[in-house]
Design an enzyme around this catalytic site. Structure first.
Site, PDB file in Angstrom:
ATOM      1  N   GLU A  13       1.218   0.674  10.007  1.00  0.00           N
ATOM      2  CA  GLU A  13      -0.232   0.463  10.207  1.00  0.00           C
ATOM      3  C   GLU A  13      -0.892   1.691  10.833  1.00  0.00           C
ATOM      4  O   GLU A  13      -1.798   1.570  11.660  1.00  0.00           O
ATOM      5  CB  GLU A  13      -0.472  -0.739  11.122  1.00  0.00           C
ATOM      6  N   LEU A  51       0.851  -1.196   0.000  1.00  0.00           N
ATOM      7  CA  LEU A  51       0.000   0.000   0.000  1.00  0.00           C
ATOM      8  C   LEU A  51       0.887   1.247   0.000  1.00  0.00           C
ATOM      9  O   LEU A  51       0.740   2.148  -0.837  1.00  0.00           O
ATOM     10  CB  LEU A  51      -0.917  -0.013   1.241  1.00  0.00           C
TER      11      LEU A  51
END
Ligand code: TGC
Ligand code: FAD
Length: 390
Positions: free
Chosen positions: A369, A135
């Site tokens: 994260e 990502l």
């Protein structure tokens, strides 16, 4: 090293089922026997302990919450306990398992076609195929919506161009879950499964890290990488990758408690045997205050994770619940590692003890994260109704 004595002040064991305790104790034993004796050397050599993969698979840790496809179908609470135990050993091992399960198997199980599920999930559960999740990009970390990686639709194929950065497992992965914008669909974000060996897809490992050294971190490079449309996942927009992050962040909240518990155990043992001014340093009020703060935070964080696990099992955990647990538990674990290092004095800077390795690892865990501050902003938006990211 003294046998591990896990703190359980509030009798949290009594809130766990016998199956949950059995799973926790099995992984605890595996970590004590297989991970702790070798992990420091792996960390020093910048090496991922690949030989552990078959045993991790045998214990059902890959994609453990998925039903069917050779996965264990465990509860989220059991999954959390697995993460707690793994991260007591090393954040890199917990990372490895959470990327495989939460970030790669989960999107295939949730957004994949039946054909994709049958092709990828059983070998991933067996540890025969390893996944990574792309990502983040060099210029888009906290703001993945700005990504520039493109997947152009040409006939029945997509052609991917772009770079993904800081990707756990990248160099050893057999497949990558890659998120890219599709210009032919108004630049909407889609997820794709890209197999290792696909022409135009290469990886480059990132070395000279002072954190997560027993984990592989890589760059993924896509140069006119052509994949069939059948490799696309069935989800559109950022909610695709973010829903995977919900699972992974949840696991991290438990994992961080495991790292804090390992540090606390080390600080307590050391302070009871280290003599200064003719008595154990554990006998000084200032040292006791540090131990008590660690002990109290661990106890609160165990309860936070457990309640979050129960909510998740009941389908009631929100992204904001998860943000609070990830932000709070990792921040407290990092404090516990730093305080342990302090209590150990000069010894705390050596590889004879675990706290330095946990401290370095947790710096990454606090960043990936969603950084601590990004989670603070998610909660800020929740309580005020005003988004403050931009
Ligand atoms: P925003 O406009 O708020 O949302 C865009 C769309 O996504 C939906 N959404 C979510 N859906 C499910 N779960 C969540 N947690 C979600 N959060 C948002 C949202 O409803 C919206 O849907 P729709 O249908 O309306 O389009 O997004 P934004 O661009 O304003 O960003 C907000 C922000 C900053 C909170 C977000 O971008 C963020 O969380 N940034 C942090 C990035 C991050 O966490 N990256 C992690 C990369 S992976 C990784 O680090 C792996 S480490 C692995 C290891 O080794 O363990
Ligand atoms: P930036 O986004 O540049 O942030 C830098 C600083 O600015 C931080 O302190 C941040 O909190 C602050 N900041 C940014 N925006 C704001 C704002 N709006 N308000 C206030 N402060 C702000 N990514 C993947 O996709 N897959 C992986 O497998 C993966 N594994 C990783 C493994 C490791 C070891 C590491 C370190 C990272 C990994 N990442 C992975 C990337 C990780 O998700 C990003 O590093 C993270 O999202 C932060 O992005 P950044 O590093 O670009 O920092």
């Amino acid at each position: 090293m003294k046998p591990y004595n896990a703190p359980d002040f509030m009798q949290i064991d009594s809130l766990l089922s016998s199956e949950e305790k059995m799973i926790r104790d099995t992984v605890r034993d595996f970590v004590s026997k297989e991970i702790i004796p070798i992990i420091d050397e792996c960390f020093m050599k910048d090496e991922f302990p690949k030989h552990l993969i078959p045993e991790i698979a045998k214990l059902g840790m890959f994609g453990s919450t998925i039903q069917g496809y050779e996965c264990a179908g465990l509860s989220y609470t059991s999954y959390g306990l697995i993460m707690q135990e793994l991260e007591r050993g090393d954040s890199g091992l917990r990372s490895f398992v959470s990327v495989q399960g939460a970030l790669c198997m989960h999107p295939i199980a949730t957004f994949g076609t039946e054909e994709q599920k049958k092709k990828y999930l059983p070998p991933m559960a067996r540890g025969e195929k390893i996944g990574c999740f792309g990502l983040t990009e060099p210029d888009f970390g906290s703001n993945p919506g700005g990504m520039i990686t493109k997947a152009n639709k040409v006939g029945n194929e997509y052609i991917i161009n772009g770079n993904k950065m800081w990707i756990t497992n990248g160099g050893i992965a057999d497949l990558a879950i890659v998120w890219a914008k599709v210009p032919e669909e108004n630049n909407k974000i889609h997820g794709f499964i890209v197999d290792k060996g696909t022409k135009g897809f290469t990886t480059r490992d990132i070395h000279k890290k002072f954190s997560l050294r027993a984990s592989i971190t890589s760059e993924l490079i896509f140069e006119d990488c052509k994949i069939p449309a059948s490799q696309k996942l069935n989800v559109t927009g950022l909610k695709g990758p973010f829903s995977c992050l919900n699972h992974a962040r949840y696991g991290i909240s438990w994992g961080a408690v495991g790292a804090a518990m390992a540090c606390y155990d080390e600080a307590l043992n050391y302070s009871k045997t280290r003599i200064q001014f003719d008595k154990p340093i554990a006998g000084f009020q200032l040292v006791q205050a540090k131990l008590v703060e660690m002990f109290t935070n661990i106890t609160k964080d165990q309860l936070l994770s457990l309640q979050l696990g129960r909510l998740k099992d009941a389908g009631q955990a929100t992204p904001q619940h998860i943000s609070m647990a990830k932000m709070n538990n990792v921040s407290n674990a990092l404090k516990a590692a730093r305080v342990t290092r302090d209590i150990l004095g000069a010894s705390g800077i050596t590889h004879e003890y675990q706290c330095g390795r946990h401290m370095m690892n947790l710096e990454s865990v606090n960043t990936y994260e969603g950084t601590e501050d990004i989670h603070r902003l998610i909660l800020g938006e929740y309580i005020t109704g005003i988004p403050a990211y931009r």
